[in-house]
Motif scaffolding. Structure first.
Motif, PDB file in Angstrom:
ATOM      1  N   ALA A  67      18.914   5.542  -8.812  1.00  0.00           N
ATOM      2  CA  ALA A  67      19.399   5.830  -7.462  1.00  0.00           C
ATOM      3  C   ALA A  67      18.980   7.215  -6.992  1.00  0.00           C
ATOM      4  O   ALA A  67      19.471   7.699  -5.968  1.00  0.00           O
ATOM      5  CB  ALA A  67      20.922   5.699  -7.434  1.00  0.00           C
ATOM      6  N   ARG A  68      18.084   7.872  -7.713  1.00  0.00           N
ATOM      7  CA  ARG A  68      17.619   9.198  -7.306  1.00  0.00           C
ATOM      8  C   ARG A  68      16.919   9.099  -5.959  1.00  0.00           C
ATOM      9  O   ARG A  68      16.304   8.086  -5.630  1.00  0.00           O
ATOM     10  CB  ARG A  68      16.662   9.773  -8.350  1.00  0.00           C
ATOM     11  N   PRO A  69      16.992  10.163  -5.139  1.00  0.00           N
ATOM     12  CA  PRO A  69      16.324  10.143  -3.829  1.00  0.00           C
ATOM     13  C   PRO A  69      14.820   9.903  -3.994  1.00  0.00           C
ATOM     14  O   PRO A  69      14.203  10.407  -4.931  1.00  0.00           O
ATOM     15  CB  PRO A  69      16.605  11.549  -3.273  1.00  0.00           C
ATOM     16  N   GLY A  70      14.258   9.167  -3.097  1.00  0.00           N
ATOM     17  CA  GLY A  70      12.821   8.887  -3.156  1.00  0.00           C
ATOM     18  C   GLY A  70      12.468   7.566  -2.514  1.00  0.00           C
ATOM     19  O   GLY A  70      11.918   7.517  -1.418  1.00  0.00           O
ATOM     20  N   MET A  71      12.833   6.465  -3.179  1.00  0.00           N
ATOM     21  CA  MET A  71      12.563   5.137  -2.647  1.00  0.00           C
ATOM     22  C   MET A  71      13.770   4.248  -2.878  1.00  0.00           C
ATOM     23  O   MET A  71      14.566   4.488  -3.792  1.00  0.00           O
ATOM     24  CB  MET A  71      11.333   4.501  -3.321  1.00  0.00           C
ATOM     25  N   ALA A  72      13.857   3.206  -2.065  1.00  0.00           N
ATOM     26  CA  ALA A  72      14.909   2.211  -2.255  1.00  0.00           C
ATOM     27  C   ALA A  72      14.699   1.507  -3.595  1.00  0.00           C
ATOM     28  O   ALA A  72      13.573   1.409  -4.093  1.00  0.00           O
ATOM     29  CB  ALA A  72      14.894   1.195  -1.117  1.00  0.00           C
ATOM     30  N   ILE A  73      15.786   0.999  -4.165  1.00  0.00           N
ATOM     31  CA  ILE A  73      15.710   0.354  -5.476  1.00  0.00           C
ATOM     32  C   ILE A  73      14.702  -0.791  -5.483  1.00  0.00           C
ATOM     33  O   ILE A  73      13.918  -0.955  -6.427  1.00  0.00           O
ATOM     34  CB  ILE A  73      17.103  -0.159  -5.911  1.00  0.00           C
ATOM     35  N   TRP A  74      14.713  -1.609  -4.407  1.00  0.00           N
ATOM     36  CA  TRP A  74      13.814  -2.757  -4.383  1.00  0.00           C
ATOM     37  C   TRP A  74      12.354  -2.313  -4.371  1.00  0.00           C
ATOM     38  O   TRP A  74      11.492  -2.964  -4.966  1.00  0.00           O
ATOM     39  CB  TRP A  74      14.105  -3.670  -3.197  1.00  0.00           C
ATOM     40  N   ARG A  75      12.067  -1.170  -3.739  1.00  0.00           N
ATOM     41  CA  ARG A  75      10.694  -0.662  -3.726  1.00  0.00           C
ATOM     42  C   ARG A  75      10.330  -0.064  -5.085  1.00  0.00           C
ATOM     43  O   ARG A  75       9.176  -0.152  -5.515  1.00  0.00           O
ATOM     44  CB  ARG A  75      10.511   0.383  -2.630  1.00  0.00           C
ATOM     45  N   LEU A  83       0.826  -1.213   0.000  1.00  0.00           N
ATOM     46  CA  LEU A  83       0.000   0.000   0.000  1.00  0.00           C
ATOM     47  C   LEU A  83       0.860   1.262   0.000  1.00  0.00           C
ATOM     48  O   LEU A  83       0.612   2.197  -0.768  1.00  0.00           O
ATOM     49  CB  LEU A  83      -0.945   0.007   1.208  1.00  0.00           C
ATOM     50  N   THR A  84       1.851   1.299   0.867  1.00  0.00           N
ATOM     51  CA  THR A  84       2.692   2.493   0.967  1.00  0.00           C
ATOM     52  C   THR A  84       3.615   2.637  -0.240  1.00  0.00           C
ATOM     53  O   THR A  84       3.909   3.755  -0.667  1.00  0.00           O
ATOM     54  CB  THR A  84       3.519   2.467   2.258  1.00  0.00           C
ATOM     55  N   THR A  85       4.076   1.513  -0.794  1.00  0.00           N
ATOM     56  CA  THR A  85       4.927   1.577  -1.981  1.00  0.00           C
ATOM     57  C   THR A  85       4.160   2.163  -3.163  1.00  0.00           C
ATOM     58  O   THR A  85       4.686   3.000  -3.905  1.00  0.00           O
ATOM     59  CB  THR A  85       5.457   0.177  -2.350  1.00  0.00           C
ATOM     60  N   TRP A  86       2.911   1.739  -3.337  1.00  0.00           N
ATOM     61  CA  TRP A  86       2.127   2.269  -4.442  1.00  0.00           C
ATOM     62  C   TRP A  86       1.870   3.766  -4.273  1.00  0.00           C
ATOM     63  O   TRP A  86       2.035   4.555  -5.219  1.00  0.00           O
ATOM     64  CB  TRP A  86       0.799   1.524  -4.565  1.00  0.00           C
ATOM     65  N   ALA A  87       1.450   4.177  -3.065  1.00  0.00           N
ATOM     66  CA  ALA A  87       1.147   5.591  -2.834  1.00  0.00           C
ATOM     67  C   ALA A  87       2.393   6.461  -3.030  1.00  0.00           C
ATOM     68  O   ALA A  87       2.344   7.509  -3.682  1.00  0.00           O
ATOM     69  CB  ALA A  87       0.581   5.782  -1.429  1.00  0.00           C
ATOM     70  N   LYS A  88       3.522   6.029  -2.461  1.00  0.00           N
ATOM     71  CA  LYS A  88       4.764   6.795  -2.573  1.00  0.00           C
ATOM     72  C   LYS A  88       5.276   6.805  -4.012  1.00  0.00           C
ATOM     73  O   LYS A  88       5.666   7.856  -4.538  1.00  0.00           O
ATOM     74  CB  LYS A  88       5.813   6.185  -1.649  1.00  0.00           C
ATOM     75  N   GLY A  89       5.293   5.640  -4.658  1.00  0.00           N
ATOM     76  CA  GLY A  89       5.791   5.547  -6.026  1.00  0.00           C
ATOM     77  C   GLY A  89       4.972   6.373  -6.993  1.00  0.00           C
ATOM     78  O   GLY A  89       5.517   7.030  -7.891  1.00  0.00           O
ATOM     79  N   ARG A  90       3.656   6.357  -6.819  1.00  0.00           N
ATOM     80  CA  ARG A  90       2.796   7.125  -7.711  1.00  0.00           C
ATOM     81  C   ARG A  90       3.059   8.623  -7.576  1.00  0.00           C
ATOM     82  O   ARG A  90       3.113   9.358  -8.569  1.00  0.00           O
ATOM     83  CB  ARG A  90       1.331   6.807  -7.382  1.00  0.00           C
ATOM     84  N   LYS A  91       3.251   9.054  -6.331  1.00  0.00           N
ATOM     85  CA  LYS A  91       3.538  10.474  -6.098  1.00  0.00           C
ATOM     86  C   LYS A  91       4.879  10.863  -6.723  1.00  0.00           C
ATOM     87  O   LYS A  91       5.002  11.924  -7.360  1.00  0.00           O
ATOM     88  CB  LYS A  91       3.549  10.769  -4.600  1.00  0.00           C
ATOM     89  N   LEU A  92       5.895  10.014  -6.559  1.00  0.00           N
ATOM     90  CA  LEU A  92       7.204  10.300  -7.150  1.00  0.00           C
ATOM     91  C   LEU A  92       7.116  10.370  -8.669  1.00  0.00           C
ATOM     92  O   LEU A  92       7.709  11.253  -9.301  1.00  0.00           O
ATOM     93  CB  LEU A  92       8.215   9.220  -6.741  1.00  0.00           C
TER      94      LEU A  92
END
Length: 649
Positions: A607-615, A465-474
């Motif tokens: 590697a840009r700031p935001g989320m870990a690569i695996w996420r 849930l948090t990966t989708w919300a964060k990734g979509r915003k990024l």
């Protein structure tokens, strides 16, 4: 938080209050409906809760001290947690008539966005999302333990049925999940009458044994019996709370299902019918054990619910209990569909295929992915644990965790939204948190015995849930970085590009700038349509949006328009139907003259700031497997053009 069509968080817009989605009818009719749907989970608890407290993984002697202590804990837990905390207080915190953790979260976030307690917003969001994640663990265990515990009643009819318990339970569960795609409207008509008979049977069976040992009535009401139990045996009493809490599992369903029936029918049904029937049954189980010799009680306590009935009526009781657990499971499955739909609309889950199974009830939906995933996990649970007693060790921690989080959320509501004075709110919250923490702590002891399962499911769901919300915003932020102002684009492109007949609708999540699909279309096809609409679908923090707030338009000139469609998080999105009602954009949109342009992004992990690569890779996988925007927004298949682009997040 408001969520755009692609799932990005937006600031909500105030406006008139939309109508709730409650069913209509007389109070008595709504009460019967609520009894059939809302109370299935908590209503089937007597089948296993009392048994697990005495004959579960941590046994207790069925003597007067323990029986009176446990009954007192059950009574006061029902009174404080269910009647006071949920029915009286939390159910008042409705979001335009809707309840549940996500609805409560949206209500709090709307207040935060309007300038109240902004510093709490992120922490509150995470708690609300985690409560939702825990719900998925609970929705897997509830059907497994409910149906299995009812079918185990066959062993009280004939011990030789024991080898057939697990296969029978699996067969019932597979059949239940298999019929979900057909909808539950017709079957639902039977739920109320069956549950009425079931609760009446609980009361009658319990009452028969209370007559034989009437002292149990006053002893249950006496809170001193709970304290006597604690003072005499502190550790066993604390451990017993891990099983006692099974008597109130399903309390959160009263709040979550409020949108279907309204607060009054649920409140009256609980106070005047369901709670008395449950308490009488628990008292009856205690009275039956107290009326027996110690040796008889040790044997009876292995399945006291079914031993309440005489031998000739035991098989009908097993059948009735099985029907009740099927209904309870149906309510949980439907709840999983509803919660998933809300999470999709609020931007925490990728788009999934949603089928509406009723032309009249918008809330009756079917989500294939959720249905089959739940079925697989429920069957695995039945096979892995093998008995309802083993499953009980895994049950409770998700429920108590969600109750604890609800306590935190309601604290924000009391102080921030309702402005309760400290002298009024703090004593009440102290009682709630003390009980919730004790129950949650007692259930933590179950982690080695199976409590790890709902925690594992909750952790996985929370990550998704948090990966989708964060990734979509990024992703949206990255796309906005290269955005071209729409006014600049119109001045440069409108006069030079070739215009062709028809309407082009470009779906976009951003309220500013030029959609990437529009830029790509002009770059490759070298043309612009006579009418160009930049369309954004927004999901509000309210269940329903009505009236003038549904559609907003802006005319940029030169045939360019921006259209905003607003929906509540409980509504079905139908873009073509909405466009047919749009005014102020020239002639009415005709689907045969309209083309829809969608952008499909291919993510490049970096590697840009935001989320870990695996996420980032996880988010990319979720994006690839999301339901097509064409189907989600009900766009005509022969009028859609998809244009791809690469985005580095």
């Amino acid at each position: 938080m408001n969520v755009s069509a692609a799932g990005s968080a937006e600031i909500p817009v105030d406006g008139q209050q939309p109508p709730h989605g409650h069913a209509h009818g007389s109070l008595s009719k709504l009460m019967v409906g609520a009894i059939g749907i809302v109370f299935g989970d908590i209503g089937t608890s007597p089948i296993y809760a009392f048994r697990e407290t005495f004959a579960g993984h941590h046994t207790l002697r069925p003597d007067a001290l323990h029986i009176y202590g446990v009954l007192s804990l059950i009574f006061w837990s029902m009174l404080i947690i269910v009647a006071l905390k949920y029915v009286t207080i939390i159910m008042r915190a409705d979001n335009k008539g809707e309840g549940g953790s996500l609805a409560l979260l949206a209500l709090i976030n709307r207040s935060a966005a309007q300038g109240e307690k902004k510093k709490w917003t992120m922490g509150i969001v995470m708690l609300g999302v985690f409560a939702t994640a825990l719900f998925y663990g609970d929705s897997m265990i509830t059907p497994a333990i409910s149906v299995l515990s009812a079918v185990e009643g066959l062993t009280t009819v004939q011990a030789g049925f024991a080898p057939y318990v697990v296969p029978t339970a699996i067969g019932i569960l597979v059949g239940l999940f298999a019929i979900q795609s057909r909808g539950t409207a017709k079957v639902g008509l039977l739920f109320g009458p069956i549950m009425l008979v079931y609760f009446a049977t609980l009361a009658v069976l319990g009452g028969v044994h209370i007559v034989k040992h009437p002292a149990v009535f006053l002893e249950m009401l006496n809170p001193l019996n709970a304290f006597k139990f604690y003072f005499a045996e502190p550790l066993p009493a604390f451990i017993a709370m891990g099983s006692v809490v099974l008597a109130v599992t399903g309390a959160e369903a009263l709040y979550a299902d409020m949108g279907h029936f309204g607060r009054r029918p649920i409140k009256f049904s609980w106070l005047f019918f369901v709670m008395p029937a449950l308490l009488i049954n628990y008292m009856g189980q205690g009275a039956m054990l107290l009326s027996q010799t110690p040796a008889e009680a040790l044997e009876t306590v292995k399945n006291p619910f079914f031993f309440l009935a005489p031998e000739t009526l035991r098989l009908p009781l097993v059948i009735l209990a099985t029907l009740a657990t099927i209904i309870a499971s149906q309510a949980v499955i439907s709840g999983a569909f509803s919660v998933t739909q809300q999470a999709i609309q609020l931007g925490f889950i990728p788009r999934l295929r949603i089928t509406h199974t009723s032309e009249h009830a918008a809330g009756q939906i079917y989500i294939p992915v959720v249905n089959w995933a739940l079925m697989v996990m429920v069957i695995l649970l039945v096979v892995m644990f093998g008995s309802s007693s083993n499953l009980a060790a895994a049950y409770g921690i998700a429920v108590t965790g969600a109750m604890l989080i609800d306590g935190v959320l309601i604290s924000v509501v009391l102080f921030s939204l309702w402005k309760w004075p400290a002298w009024k709110a703090i004593p009440l919250l102290f009682i709630f948190f003390t009980i919730d923490i004790l129950y949650f702590g007692a259930n933590l002891l179950k982690v080695p015995d199976g409590g790890w399962f709902p925690l594992l499911i909750g952790a996985i769901a929370f990550t998704l849930l948090t990966t989708w919300a964060k990734g979509r915003k990024l992703m949206i932020d990255r796309m906005a970085e290269a955005s071209l102002p729409i006014e600049v684009f119109i001045k440069s492109a409108a006069s030079s590009a070739t215009r062709v007949p028809g309407t082009a609708v470009f779906m976009t999540t951003s309220m500013t700038g030029v959609p990437h699909a529009l830029l790509h279309n002009l770059k490759h096809n070298k043309v612009l349509h006579e009418r160009v609409m930049l369309l954004t679908v927004r999901i509000e923090d309210v269940p329903f949006v009505i009236g003038d707030r549904r559609i907003e338009t802006k005319d940029y000139g030169s045939g360019f328009f921006r259209v905003i469609l607003r929906y509540g998080f409980m509504e079905e999105i139908d873009v073509p139907a909405a466009l047919a009602k749009v005014k102020g954009i020239g002639t009415v949109c005709k689907m045969m003259d309209t083309s829809f342009f969608l952008a499909r992004q291919t993510l490049i992990a970096s590697a840009r700031p935001g989320m870990a690569i695996w996420r980032e890779k996880l988010f990319s996988w979720m994006l690839r497997n999301a339901e097509s925007a064409m189907e989600f927004f009900k766009l005509p298949t022969n009028r859609v053009v998809e244009l791809g682009s690469q985005v580095e997040i």
